[in-house]
Design an enzyme around this catalytic site. Structure first.
Site, PDB file in Angstrom:
ATOM      1  N   HIS A 103       0.833  -1.211   0.000  1.00 57.59           N
ATOM      2  CA  HIS A 103       0.000   0.000   0.000  1.00 57.59           C
ATOM      3  C   HIS A 103       0.864   1.256   0.000  1.00 57.59           C
ATOM      4  O   HIS A 103       0.523   2.251  -0.648  1.00 57.59           O
ATOM      5  CB  HIS A 103      -0.919   0.010   1.224  1.00 57.59           C
ATOM      6  CG  HIS A 103      -2.078  -0.915   1.121  1.00 57.59           C
ATOM      7  ND1 HIS A 103      -2.865  -0.987  -0.010  1.00 57.59           N
ATOM      8  CD2 HIS A 103      -2.593  -1.815   1.985  1.00 57.59           C
ATOM      9  CE1 HIS A 103      -3.812  -1.885   0.188  1.00 57.59           C
ATOM     10  NE2 HIS A 103      -3.673  -2.397   1.389  1.00 57.59           N
TER      11      HIS A 103
ATOM     12  N   CYS B 175      -1.374  -2.306 -24.275  1.00 54.78           N
ATOM     13  CA  CYS B 175      -1.869  -1.675 -23.047  1.00 54.78           C
ATOM     14  C   CYS B 175      -1.003  -1.987 -21.834  1.00 54.78           C
ATOM     15  O   CYS B 175      -1.350  -1.629 -20.709  1.00 54.78           O
ATOM     16  CB  CYS B 175      -3.313  -2.096 -22.762  1.00 54.78           C
ATOM     17  SG  CYS B 175      -3.536  -3.864 -22.496  1.00 54.78           S
TER      18      CYS B 175
END
Length: 574
Positions: free
Chosen positions: A190, A520
């Site tokens: 995170h 992508c």
């Protein structure tokens, strides 16, 4: 001057005073025995601490409600604190034992965390730290222990620590942080995700950093080179300040490209699309001048919807997160936001490192020894066709609101494409019989992200309406290298001749059948790889919205001939 080396977790350069966070004290939890009559009081204390921490998390969630990434962290924590399986296991074990509730909670937290750490999956290993963090807070309250307060970090500081707990990352949105330097931490943690999201330079995996850097020392953090410099000399400081000034000036210069088309010096036009995972990111894509959405990763929408539903113990709420109506509304918003520009929405790419809980799924990737090679993406949705059918219904219903394309992930055979197309045909028949408006001619394409798909791309091109090459997985699967594994990460090479040849083969197969091909993966946004792809013939690139203007600038300085020469050199580099 002291130079410390680590691994780049977030690019950029920062200068600031070190704010050293001391290593957390080790708490020894006694295995003291209790009497049976003491158990109700113990459980009462546990419930009180649980409620207190839950309230704190709810307050933090409210404080960051406009920040998608941080709000998802605290939504996840809220769910953990209300997870009936874990809490039930804690209570059951406590009732069967004669130990304190603190001892049992600590034991169960470590047990669940160890399962995730031993999964062999980087993403799951990071989630182990989430469990330790949130239930560590409950333990601290039970023990009346008050650890260091992250709120003391001042503006413009470089945070120096062994590690940062995920719940501490709220500080990143409340202060101007110059950089982060940690001993621990992974790219998928995170802290790493948020650092990149906020543009905060970060370097992880620095040995003995708490011993090397003194509090309030002047520090330069170079997220590009993976270096941290304590007490830089005057010339070094001037050089890095110049880099910061240049970066700020360049960012200002790039703004002029937002509303301009992407064109080479000899007039060749490119389409620069955005990769997104939420409705909000579609708005950012429009602001950054994207020509459309090249990849809408719907799994992040699914995970966010699941996390947002806080009544996690309700069977109905689990299924509701996957409802056709919820999906329809999200797809409709994105299509309307893009105002007629093409929007390519990928069907659910769950499994692997993306864990989604649903009653509709008969299998969990956490049960697999090697989930990235297991039942994920198209394999998972074909094994659970009701999920694919629901998603396709929502997509077709939303198609009348914009320029939609549907994309199937991780295709490895023609049979998978045909099976998915058959489900799509049945969905169209259903909608027609129900008199629900939809566009029948929505293009359905596939992702080329395995060597198998690239090798049979000539066959797949006859069944697909377009190709989108996912270079991250294509590289990883072709080379057999986990790029999140520090031991083998240097072997992860997008310019490996095997990868380039598979790319070239796929592009030529698409050209032969007259179907569009785009890229992508991360190769679509890096300077040298953009030039190589463009030289191979790719004219549509999809990337993070914030990178679009820099790629426009790059292509505006090149001719097709120059791009082809760069590509040819790479392809013939034996």
């Amino acid at each position: 001057m002291n130079v410390l080396l680590g691994l780049s977790a977030s690019s950029g350069v920062g200068i600031g005073r070190a704010f050293v966070i001391p290593e957390a004290e080790k708490i020894v939890i006694s295995s003291k025995k209790i009497k049976a009559e003491d158990k109700p009081k113990q459980l009462e204390r546990f419930d009180k601490s649980l409620a207190k921490v839950t309230g704190q998390i709810a307050s933090q969630l409210d404080a960051v409600k406009d920040d998608k990434v941080q709000s998802e962290i605290f939504e996840t924590y809220f769910l953990m604190l209300n997870d009936p399986e874990f809490l039930g296991d804690v209570r059951k074990t406590f009732e069967a034992s004669n130990h304190t509730i603190e001892y049992i909670l600590n034991q169960k937290t470590e047990e669940y965390a160890d399962r995730l750490r031993s999964s062999g999956n980087a993403y799951l290993a990071e989630r182990a730290e989430d469990i330790c963090d949130i239930f560590g807070r409950v333990l601290n309250d039970l023990l009346d222990f008050h650890p260091f307060d992250i709120e003391n970090v001042p503006d413009d500081a470089v945070i120096v620590a062994k590690s940062m707990a995920p719940s501490d990352t709220v500080i990143l949105s409340k202060r101007r942080i110059a950089g982060i330097a940690l001993t621990d931490g992974g790219v998928s943690s995170h802290v790493g995700i948020l650092a990149r999201n906020y543009g905060i330079p970060a370097v992880f995996d620095i040995e003995n950093i708490l011993e090397e850097i003194k509090n309030d020392a002047l520090v330069v953090i170079d997220g590009d080179a993976g270096e941290v410099i304590e007490s830089p000399d005057e010339n070094t400081l001037k050089d890095y300040q110049k880099k910061i000034d240049i970066a700020l000036a360049h960012a200002e210069k790039l703004k002029k490209f937002r509303d301009l088309p992407s064109v080479t010096t000899d007039g060749e036009k490119f389409e620069l699309m955005a990769n997104i995972g939420t409705v909000e990111e579609a708005r950012v894509a429009m602001e950054e001048g994207a020509d459309g959405i090249g990849l809408f990763r719907t799994e992040f929408l699914f995970m966010s919807e699941a996390n947002a539903n806080r009544n996690f113990s309700s069977a109905h709420s689990k299924a509701a997160a996957f409802s056709e109506e919820n999906q329809f509304n999200a797809y409709k918003q994105v299509l309307e936001t893009m105002r007629g520009k093409p929007v390519t929405i990928r069907t659910l790419d769950a499994g692997g490192d993306k864990i989604i809980s649903s009653l509709e799924m008969s299998h969990s990737s956490s049960e697999e020894k090697n989930p990235l090679m297991g039942l994920r993406a198209i394999r998972l949705t074909l094994a659970n066709p009701q999920i694919l059918r629901t998603q396709l219904r929502a997509l077709y219903r939303a198609s009348v609101f914009g320029n939609l394309k549907i994309m199937l992930p991780l295709i490895t055979s023609v049979e998978q494409v045909e099976e998915a197309l058959a489900i799509a045909a049945k969905v169209r028949d259903e909608l027609k019989s129900e008199n629900i408006p939809f566009k029948a001619d929505v293009p359905i394409g596939i992702m080329i992200e395995t060597a198998a798909a690239a090798m049979i791309s000539d066959c797949l091109a006859k069944r697909a309406d377009f190709f989108s090459i996912g270079t991250n997985d294509l590289t990883q699967y072709t080379l057999g290298v986990d790029r999140e594994n520090a031991l083998v990460a240097p072997l992860y090479d997008e310019f490996h001749l095997a990868v380039l040849r598979l790319l070239h083969k796929t592009i030529k197969a698409a050209e032969s059948e007259g179907i569009a091909v785009s890229v992508c993966g991360e190769m679509a946004s890096r300077t040298e790889s953009v030039m190589v792809l463009a030289g191979m013939g790719v004219r549509t690139l999809s990337m993070s919205p914030k990178l679009i203007t820099s790629v426009k600038e790059l292509l505006s300085k090149m001719s097709v001939g120059e791009l082809q020469a760069i590509s040819s050199k790479r392809l013939n580099n034996l």
